[in-house]
Design a protein around this motif. Structure first.
Motif, short mmCIF file in Angstrom:
data_model
loop_
_atom_site.label_atom_id
_atom_site.label_comp_id
_atom_site.label_asym_id
_atom_site.label_seq_id
_atom_site.Cartn_x
_atom_site.Cartn_y
_atom_site.Cartn_z
N GLY A 59 0.82 -1.21 0.00
CA GLY A 59 0.00 0.00 0.00
C GLY A 59 0.85 1.25 0.00
N TRP A 60 0.22 2.36 -0.36
CA TRP A 60 0.96 3.63 -0.40
C TRP A 60 0.19 4.78 0.24
CZ3 TRP A 60 -1.21 1.88 -5.16
CH2 TRP A 60 -2.26 2.67 -5.66
N SER A 61 -1.08 4.57 0.55
CA SER A 61 -1.90 5.69 1.03
C SER A 61 -2.34 5.45 2.47
CB SER A 61 -3.12 5.88 0.13
OG SER A 61 -3.87 7.01 0.53
N TYR A 62 -1.59 6.01 3.41
CA TYR A 62 -1.91 5.88 4.83
C TYR A 62 -1.84 7.26 5.48
CZ TYR A 62 -0.88 0.90 4.10
OH TYR A 62 -0.86 -0.39 3.63
N ASP A 63 -2.83 7.59 6.29
CA ASP A 63 -2.82 8.88 6.98
C ASP A 63 -1.59 9.03 7.87
OD1 ASP A 63 -5.21 9.51 5.78
OD2 ASP A 63 -6.45 9.00 7.52
N HIS A 64 -1.16 7.93 8.49
CA HIS A 64 -0.03 8.03 9.42
C HIS A 64 1.32 8.05 8.70
CE1 HIS A 64 -1.36 3.80 9.08
NE2 HIS A 64 -0.09 3.50 9.02
N TRP A 65 1.31 8.13 7.36
CA TRP A 65 2.55 8.35 6.62
C TRP A 65 2.74 9.83 6.28
CZ3 TRP A 65 3.42 3.89 2.55
CH2 TRP A 65 3.59 2.68 3.25
N GLN A 66 1.79 10.66 6.69
CA GLN A 66 1.99 12.10 6.53
C GLN A 66 3.21 12.52 7.35
OE1 GLN A 66 -0.19 12.81 3.95
NE2 GLN A 66 -1.28 14.43 4.99
N GLY A 67 4.10 13.24 6.74
CA GLY A 67 5.32 13.65 7.42
C GLY A 67 6.42 12.60 7.40
N VAL A 68 6.10 11.39 6.87
CA VAL A 68 7.10 10.33 6.75
C VAL A 68 7.47 10.13 5.28
CG1 VAL A 68 7.64 7.90 7.20
CG2 VAL A 68 6.22 9.18 8.82
N LEU A 69 6.48 9.82 4.47
CA LEU A 69 6.71 9.64 3.04
C LEU A 69 6.29 10.86 2.24
CD1 LEU A 69 7.58 7.82 0.69
CD2 LEU A 69 5.25 6.91 0.62
#
Length: 242
Positions: free
Chosen positions: A9-19
């Motif tokens: 997967g590529w779309s996760y809210d908790h990847w904001q500021g990470v990816l």
């Protein structure tokens, strides 16, 4: 040959500021992902199989050289447990044809409640066109036996090598390519924790061994919590590129 590294997967809210930067719109997340990785494992297809138009859109949007792995629908793998697969096999083949050079592997993850059934797996694999590369992930322990490895070799389907809580890590190659899913090192539950640098160096050596033996290798990190999958995938890429 090549080693392809990505995430599940590529779309996760908790990847904001990470990816991707904070406040990135959902529709723009993929554009940030493809800047860092050359493959991804699509998991949303497990819950809702995309339309043919969606596959055509991905083929246009994804950059040259990018490879999309797609997880088979749960209607096939969990609800029907591969029974009477013809309709799904035909639908998958049509969508796979649309992806053309952007297609990677069809991931077939079986239910943990689906026990050993040699004949059913043999029949299912026989319904898929030979030009579809398929990897099978077995979650019930009864499948991990020599006749199944030999069956996968007969169909040139990859045994999915797993790493995660309670899952056997069997380093077995049954096709011209190897498929690895890293579900997280936490011993308590799946998809938890971050792999240490020592863990990732160990995996880097294993991946190189497969590559040197002439295998193409696909590796996907599924420990998405806290952005661990992104960090671990980038670190593994770094170790392999040194």
């Amino acid at each position: 040959m090549a080693i392809h590294i990505g995430t599940s997967g590529w779309s996760y809210d908790h990847w904001q500021g990470v990816l991707y930067p904070d406040s990135t719109p959902v529709r723009e997340r993929l554009s940030y992902y493809v800047e860092r990785f050359g493959t991804v494992e699509l998991n949303s297809s497990f819950y809702h199989w995309p339309r043919e138009q969606t596959f055509a859109s991905w083929r246009q949007r994804l950059p040259d050289g990018f490879q999309l792995t797609v997880k088979a629908p749960r209607g096939l793998t969990h609800s029907k447990r591969l029974y009477a697969p013809e309709v799904w096999a035909d639908r998958i083949a049509r969508c796979w044809h649309i992806l053309r050079e952007k297609r990677a592997v069809l991931l077939v993850q079986l239910s943990p409640n689906f026990a050993f059934d040699y004949a059913r797996l043999d029949y299912f694999l026989g319904t898929l066109p030979e030009w579809i590369r398929v990897a099978v992930e077995f979650r019930h322990p009864s499948w991990h036996q020599e006749p199944i490895f030999e069956l996968l070799e007969k169909h040139q389907a990859a045994y999915c090598v797993m790493s995660g809580a309670g899952l056997p890590c069997i380093l077995r190659a049954t096709a011209s390519f190897v498929y690895v899913r890293l579900h997280g090192p936490d011993p308590g539950w799946l998809y938890g924790g971050s792999y240490s640098d020592d863990d990732l160096r160990w995996w880097a050596y294993r991946l190189r061994e497969w590559e040197y033996s002439g295998k193409e290798v696909y590796v996907y990190f599924n420990n998405d919590g806290g952005g661990n999958a992104v960090r671990n995938a980038l670190t593994l890429k770094h170790f392999l590129n040194r």
